[in-house]
Design a protein around this motif. Structure first.
Motif, PDB file in Angstrom:
ATOM      1  N   SER A  30       0.014   6.324  -8.808  1.00  0.00           N
ATOM      2  CA  SER A  30      -0.011   5.317  -9.874  1.00  0.00           C
ATOM      3  C   SER A  30      -0.915   4.125  -9.573  1.00  0.00           C
ATOM      4  CB  SER A  30       1.408   4.800 -10.133  1.00  0.00           C
ATOM      5  OG  SER A  30       1.894   4.120  -8.995  1.00  0.00           O
ATOM      6  N   PHE A  31      -1.542   4.094  -8.410  1.00  0.00           N
ATOM      7  CA  PHE A  31      -2.412   2.967  -8.116  1.00  0.00           C
ATOM      8  C   PHE A  31      -3.756   3.479  -7.611  1.00  0.00           C
ATOM      9  CE2 PHE A  31      -2.013   3.372  -3.542  1.00  0.00           C
ATOM     10  CZ  PHE A  31      -0.747   3.911  -3.369  1.00  0.00           C
ATOM     11  N   THR A  32      -4.748   2.599  -7.636  1.00  0.00           N
ATOM     12  CA  THR A  32      -6.091   2.996  -7.230  1.00  0.00           C
ATOM     13  C   THR A  32      -6.598   2.250  -6.008  1.00  0.00           C
ATOM     14  OG1 THR A  32      -7.071   1.403  -8.762  1.00  0.00           O
ATOM     15  CG2 THR A  32      -6.732   3.639  -9.577  1.00  0.00           C
ATOM     16  N   VAL A  48      -6.675 -10.913   2.153  1.00  0.00           N
ATOM     17  CA  VAL A  48      -7.272 -10.556   3.436  1.00  0.00           C
ATOM     18  C   VAL A  48      -8.310  -9.444   3.248  1.00  0.00           C
ATOM     19  CG1 VAL A  48      -6.839  -9.584   5.727  1.00  0.00           C
ATOM     20  CG2 VAL A  48      -5.217 -11.235   4.730  1.00  0.00           C
ATOM     21  N   ALA A  49      -7.882  -8.307   2.700  1.00  0.00           N
ATOM     22  CA  ALA A  49      -8.784  -7.164   2.539  1.00  0.00           C
ATOM     23  C   ALA A  49      -8.185  -6.193   1.535  1.00  0.00           C
ATOM     24  CB  ALA A  49      -9.003  -6.452   3.870  1.00  0.00           C
ATOM     25  N   ALA A  50      -9.044  -5.363   0.944  1.00  0.00           N
ATOM     26  CA  ALA A  50      -8.596  -4.329   0.023  1.00  0.00           C
ATOM     27  C   ALA A  50      -9.447  -3.093   0.219  1.00  0.00           C
ATOM     28  CB  ALA A  50      -8.690  -4.808  -1.425  1.00  0.00           C
ATOM     29  N   ILE A  51      -8.870  -1.945  -0.143  1.00  0.00           N
ATOM     30  CA  ILE A  51      -9.585  -0.685  -0.018  1.00  0.00           C
ATOM     31  C   ILE A  51      -9.214   0.206  -1.185  1.00  0.00           C
ATOM     32  CG2 ILE A  51      -7.777   0.376   1.429  1.00  0.00           C
ATOM     33  CD1 ILE A  51     -10.104   1.702   3.037  1.00  0.00           C
ATOM     34  N   SER A  52     -10.202   0.926  -1.710  1.00  0.00           N
ATOM     35  CA  SER A  52      -9.918   1.887  -2.769  1.00  0.00           C
ATOM     36  C   SER A  52      -9.142   3.055  -2.168  1.00  0.00           C
ATOM     37  CB  SER A  52     -11.217   2.376  -3.409  1.00  0.00           C
ATOM     38  OG  SER A  52     -12.053   2.974  -2.429  1.00  0.00           O
ATOM     39  N   TRP A  53      -8.369   3.736  -2.995  1.00  0.00           N
ATOM     40  CA  TRP A  53      -7.457   4.748  -2.472  1.00  0.00           C
ATOM     41  C   TRP A  53      -8.201   5.863  -1.725  1.00  0.00           C
ATOM     42  CZ3 TRP A  53      -3.024   5.242  -0.639  1.00  0.00           C
ATOM     43  CH2 TRP A  53      -2.360   6.471  -0.552  1.00  0.00           C
ATOM     44  N   ARG A  54      -9.400   6.207  -2.165  1.00  0.00           N
ATOM     45  CA  ARG A  54     -10.165   7.235  -1.459  1.00  0.00           C
ATOM     46  C   ARG A  54     -10.988   6.662  -0.322  1.00  0.00           C
ATOM     47  NH1 ARG A  54      -7.139  11.347  -2.027  1.00  0.00           N
ATOM     48  NH2 ARG A  54      -6.689  11.835  -4.204  1.00  0.00           N
ATOM     49  N   GLY A  55     -10.906   5.343  -0.141  1.00  0.00           N
ATOM     50  CA  GLY A  55     -11.579   4.724   0.997  1.00  0.00           C
ATOM     51  C   GLY A  55     -13.059   4.484   0.820  1.00  0.00           C
ATOM     52  N   SER A  56     -13.566   4.673  -0.386  1.00  0.00           N
ATOM     53  CA  SER A  56     -15.007   4.564  -0.585  1.00  0.00           C
ATOM     54  C   SER A  56     -15.487   3.131  -0.722  1.00  0.00           C
ATOM     55  CB  SER A  56     -15.420   5.366  -1.824  1.00  0.00           C
ATOM     56  OG  SER A  56     -14.722   4.896  -2.955  1.00  0.00           O
ATOM     57  N   VAL A 101      -6.223  -1.794 -10.125  1.00  0.00           N
ATOM     58  CA  VAL A 101      -7.629  -2.183 -10.140  1.00  0.00           C
ATOM     59  C   VAL A 101      -8.047  -2.559  -8.721  1.00  0.00           C
ATOM     60  CG1 VAL A 101      -7.557  -2.933 -12.544  1.00  0.00           C
ATOM     61  CG2 VAL A 101      -7.064  -4.566 -10.718  1.00  0.00           C
ATOM     62  N   PHE A 102      -9.327  -2.711  -8.528  1.00  0.00           N
ATOM     63  CA  PHE A 102      -9.870  -3.038  -7.210  1.00  0.00           C
ATOM     64  C   PHE A 102     -10.215  -4.519  -7.242  1.00  0.00           C
ATOM     65  CE2 PHE A 102     -11.285  -2.167  -3.169  1.00  0.00           C
ATOM     66  CZ  PHE A 102     -12.641  -2.392  -2.955  1.00  0.00           C
ATOM     67  N   THR A 103      -9.384  -5.358  -6.602  1.00  0.00           N
ATOM     68  CA  THR A 103      -9.485  -6.788  -6.815  1.00  0.00           C
ATOM     69  C   THR A 103      -8.955  -7.573  -5.624  1.00  0.00           C
ATOM     70  OG1 THR A 103      -8.806  -8.582  -8.303  1.00  0.00           O
ATOM     71  CG2 THR A 103      -7.220  -6.828  -7.953  1.00  0.00           C
ATOM     72  N   ASN A 107      -2.369 -11.577  -8.260  1.00  0.00           N
ATOM     73  CA  ASN A 107      -1.630 -11.405  -9.509  1.00  0.00           C
ATOM     74  C   ASN A 107      -1.861 -10.032 -10.141  1.00  0.00           C
ATOM     75  OD1 ASN A 107      -0.479 -14.063  -9.578  1.00  0.00           O
ATOM     76  ND2 ASN A 107      -2.514 -14.825 -10.084  1.00  0.00           N
ATOM     77  N   ARG A 108      -2.867  -9.328  -9.659  1.00  0.00           N
ATOM     78  CA  ARG A 108      -3.163  -7.989 -10.191  1.00  0.00           C
ATOM     79  C   ARG A 108      -2.533  -6.884  -9.340  1.00  0.00           C
ATOM     80  NH1 ARG A 108      -7.487  -7.919 -13.655  1.00  0.00           N
ATOM     81  NH2 ARG A 108      -6.530  -5.955 -14.316  1.00  0.00           N
ATOM     82  N   TYR A 109      -1.760  -7.274  -8.343  1.00  0.00           N
ATOM     83  CA  TYR A 109      -1.081  -6.301  -7.488  1.00  0.00           C
ATOM     84  C   TYR A 109       0.357  -6.145  -7.958  1.00  0.00           C
ATOM     85  CZ  TYR A 109      -5.014  -5.902  -4.351  1.00  0.00           C
ATOM     86  OH  TYR A 109      -6.258  -5.630  -3.829  1.00  0.00           O
ATOM     87  N   ASP A 110       0.826  -4.905  -7.964  1.00  0.00           N
ATOM     88  CA  ASP A 110       2.104  -4.600  -8.600  1.00  0.00           C
ATOM     89  C   ASP A 110       3.262  -4.459  -7.632  1.00  0.00           C
ATOM     90  OD1 ASP A 110      -0.073  -2.544 -10.411  1.00  0.00           O
ATOM     91  OD2 ASP A 110       0.865  -4.360 -11.220  1.00  0.00           O
ATOM     92  N   ASP A 111       3.098  -3.640  -6.623  1.00  0.00           N
ATOM     93  CA  ASP A 111       4.173  -3.386  -5.669  1.00  0.00           C
ATOM     94  C   ASP A 111       3.797  -3.997  -4.318  1.00  0.00           C
ATOM     95  OD1 ASP A 111       4.187  -0.439  -7.408  1.00  0.00           O
ATOM     96  OD2 ASP A 111       6.036  -1.619  -7.217  1.00  0.00           O
ATOM     97  N   TRP A 112       4.789  -4.604  -3.685  1.00  0.00           N
ATOM     98  CA  TRP A 112       4.580  -5.310  -2.429  1.00  0.00           C
ATOM     99  C   TRP A 112       5.552  -4.832  -1.365  1.00  0.00           C
ATOM    100  CZ3 TRP A 112       0.969  -9.366  -1.728  1.00  0.00           C
ATOM    101  CH2 TRP A 112       0.281  -9.747  -2.881  1.00  0.00           C
TER     102      TRP A 112
END
Length: 122
Positions: A30-32, A48-56, A101-103, A107-112
């Motif tokens: 359900s998330f990307t 701090v940092a973010a990564i797309s689910w496939r790591g690209s 989304v990739f951000t 506020n755009r993050y759903d589950d913590w």
């Protein structure tokens, strides 16, 4: 809903390293992207940092770039945060979170997750 469990925090001396882990379960389709945030004593929660689910794709807070590295193991549904050359100002509770989304915007993050404490002594 997605369940997130962080681990790997602890007490380390300045200049040391830690690797945080965040294991995801539940609706992992359900998330990307996944991100790491932190909140120091008396401070706002910061990206701090973010990564797309496939790591690209990855994003970093500019002032942490070069010391922190985010990575992902899709087979284990786990995201990591490698932290090197740690400083006392890195002391904080570190949280992972998921987003559709990739951000950098929390506020755009759903589950913590519940967070893991990192303490860097001088």
């Amino acid at each position: 809903q997605v369940q997130l469990v962080e681990s790997g925090g602890g007490l380390v001396q300045a200049g040391g390293s830690l690797r945080l882990s965040c294991a995801a379960s539940g609706r992992t389709f359900s998330f990307t992207s996944m991100g790491w945030f932190r909140q120091g004593p008396g401070k706002e929660r910061e990206f701090v940092a973010a990564i797309s689910w496939r790591g690209s794709s990855t994003l970093y807070a500019e002032r942490l770039k070069g010391r922190f590295t985010i990575s992902i193991d899709n087979a284990k549904n786990t995201v990591y945060l490698q932290m090197n050359s740690l400083k006392p100002e890195d002391t904080a509770v570190y949280y992972c979170a998921t987003s559709k989304v990739f951000t950098t915007d929390p506020n755009r993050y759903d589950d913590w997750g519940q967070g893991t404490q990192v303490t860097v002594s001088s």
